[in-house]
Design an enzyme around this catalytic site. Sequence first.
Site, PDB file in Angstrom:
ATOM      1  N   ASP A 268       9.150   2.808  -0.046  1.00 16.87           N
ATOM      2  CA  ASP A 268       8.325   3.106   0.864  1.00 16.87           C
ATOM      3  C   ASP A 268       8.474   2.862   2.250  1.00 16.87           C
ATOM      4  O   ASP A 268       8.150   1.790   2.606  1.00 16.87           O
ATOM      5  CB  ASP A 268       6.893   2.805   0.326  1.00 16.87           C
TER       6      ASP A 268
ATOM      7  N   TYR B 188       0.934  -1.104   0.066  1.00 21.36           N
ATOM      8  CA  TYR B 188       0.077  -0.057   0.120  1.00 21.36           C
ATOM      9  C   TYR B 188       0.910   1.387   0.167  1.00 21.36           C
ATOM     10  O   TYR B 188       1.748   1.341   0.749  1.00 21.36           O
ATOM     11  CB  TYR B 188      -0.900   0.016   1.188  1.00 21.36           C
TER      12      TYR B 188
ATOM     13  N   LYS C  90       3.752   8.662   9.130  1.00 23.02           N
ATOM     14  CA  LYS C  90       3.620   7.993  10.464  1.00 23.02           C
ATOM     15  C   LYS C  90       4.579   8.207  11.359  1.00 23.02           C
ATOM     16  O   LYS C  90       4.368   9.493  12.032  1.00 23.02           O
ATOM     17  CB  LYS C  90       3.459   6.234  10.380  1.00 23.02           C
TER      18      LYS C  90
HETATM   19  C1  LIG Z   1       0.073   4.394   5.783  1.00 21.34           C
HETATM   20  C2  LIG Z   1       0.699   4.213   4.626  1.00 21.34           C
HETATM   21  C3  LIG Z   1       0.850   5.010   3.761  1.00 21.34           C
HETATM   22  C4  LIG Z   1      -0.177   6.107   3.419  1.00 21.34           C
HETATM   23  O1  LIG Z   1       0.146   7.098   4.482  1.00 21.34           O
HETATM   24  P1  LIG Z   1      -1.081   7.937   4.644  1.00 21.34           P
HETATM   25  O2  LIG Z   1      -0.532   9.028   5.617  1.00 21.34           O
HETATM   26  O3  LIG Z   1      -2.370   7.393   5.199  1.00 21.34           O
HETATM   27  O4  LIG Z   1      -1.412   8.834   3.482  1.00 21.34           O
HETATM   28  C5  LIG Z   1       1.605   4.734   2.549  1.00 21.34           C
HETATM   29  N1  LIG Z   1       2.435   3.939   2.568  1.00 21.34           N
HETATM   30  C6  LIG Z   1       2.801   2.891   3.356  1.00 21.34           C
HETATM   31  C7  LIG Z   1       3.706   1.830   3.575  1.00 21.34           C
HETATM   32  C8  LIG Z   1       1.935   3.034   4.531  1.00 21.34           C
HETATM   33  O5  LIG Z   1       1.813   2.290   5.620  1.00 21.34           O
END
Ligand SMILES: *Cc1c(COP(=O)(O)O)cnc(C)c1O
Length: 428
Positions: free
Chosen positions: A239, A144, A267
């Site tokens: 990511d 994601y 995060k």
């Molecule tokens: C949570 C997450 C996102 C998206 O971040 P948001 O702040 O919810 O837009 C993107 N990549 C990874 C790996 C994530 O865990």
Amino acid sequence: MLYQRSSALFKEAQGVIPGGVNSPVRAFNAVGGTPIFAKSAKGAYVYDEDDNRFIDYINSWGPMLLGHAYPPVVEAVIEKARQGTSFGMPTALETEIAELAVAMVPNIDKIRFVNSGTEACMSAIRLARGFTKKDKIIKFAGCYHGHSDSFLIAAGSGAITFGTPNSPGVTGGTAKDTLLAIYNDIENVKSIVEANKGDIAAIIIEPVAGNMGCIPPVEGFLENLRQLCDANDILLIFDEVMTGFRLAKGGVQELKGVDADIVCFGKVVGGGLPVGAFAARNEIMDFLAPNGPVYQAGTLSGNPLAMAAGLAMLKEINADKGLMNRLGEKTKYLHNGIAEALNKNNVIHTINRIGSMISVHFSEEPVVDFESAAKGNNETFKTFFHGMLDQGIYIAPSAFETWFITDALTYEDLNETIAAVEQIAKSL
Ligand SMILES: *Cc1c(COP(=O)(O)O)cnc(C)c1O
């Protein structure tokens, strides 16, 4: 446990907010029942509107590495708020957090702050496309990267075909530039690169996957991706929105010793306020406006409250040499306890764990990619989830999520959690 007030609040919210929530997973659709409405949180615990106390294993989906309402973070935000909450002008604070982040994370020279992980990943692929002057990207099924159009793509009919939109509103035009690969399968990635020679700008990956449960990369997978990218002028994007400042102070690049070309954060980097960031070496970052041609902007980017929270957080992580080890030990203890409780009751399961990330899959076979993660028994998970919730243990309301261990958890909390697993395991 009673959820009366949560239930009433959920009904009311559904009248004015789609599905009653501002982010879909909060609605409990995967597990059924009523989402609990949070009222406050402190340390390892979250309290709901019915005054139930839960040991929290979601921790705002990752940011609360040190526990909720961590005093240095709270104080930094309060102090900054008194001095004005937004200026739309550069501040010294932004340079301070950027310098610290660049010092903590290997292999990056510059960092740009945004407001979410979605924004970070979206901007990273625009930058990669602008820099390489190529259009296509490869992402992995089950990873994601936020909800921007290029990432809401499902696998097409064959492994090497174009992706197809997995949400209405994403155009076929966008989908054709995202190719879907299988996590931990380097031969699959190679075949996609081969079939699209010269067209691929970037490969984006969660270097430790956390959005299909927790799936670490198999031995050599990241190294092989690095080589494949080098051989084909493809940028490798890590990511690290979930793993950054969590699995090591320098993220998975440090943990696994593999360099990425662009790294995305979110995060933990915001300490619980809305922050994302992306970073790379000078050559790439100088392609961004105003230095370069790739446009990217944000009215509230680098917001002083968010930067104050993030800076306080990073300072703690940077200063606490024992933190990662403590987190790893707590997670291992939990792993062993859960495994023993499930085994005692003959519950078929697989547990994945790395650092402070852990996931329990009700499946016999190893969970290494999206397909194997999807084989878990969802009915068992639902029973498990509600059984844990009713015993005051809050895990993510979906079988595809990781549990996040925080430093605020005590061994007493972990024992309470293991006892709850043992209790519910009897009825699984
Ligand atoms: C949570 C997450 C996102 C998206 O971040 P948001 O702040 O919810 O837009 C993107 N990549 C990874 C790996 C994530 O865990």
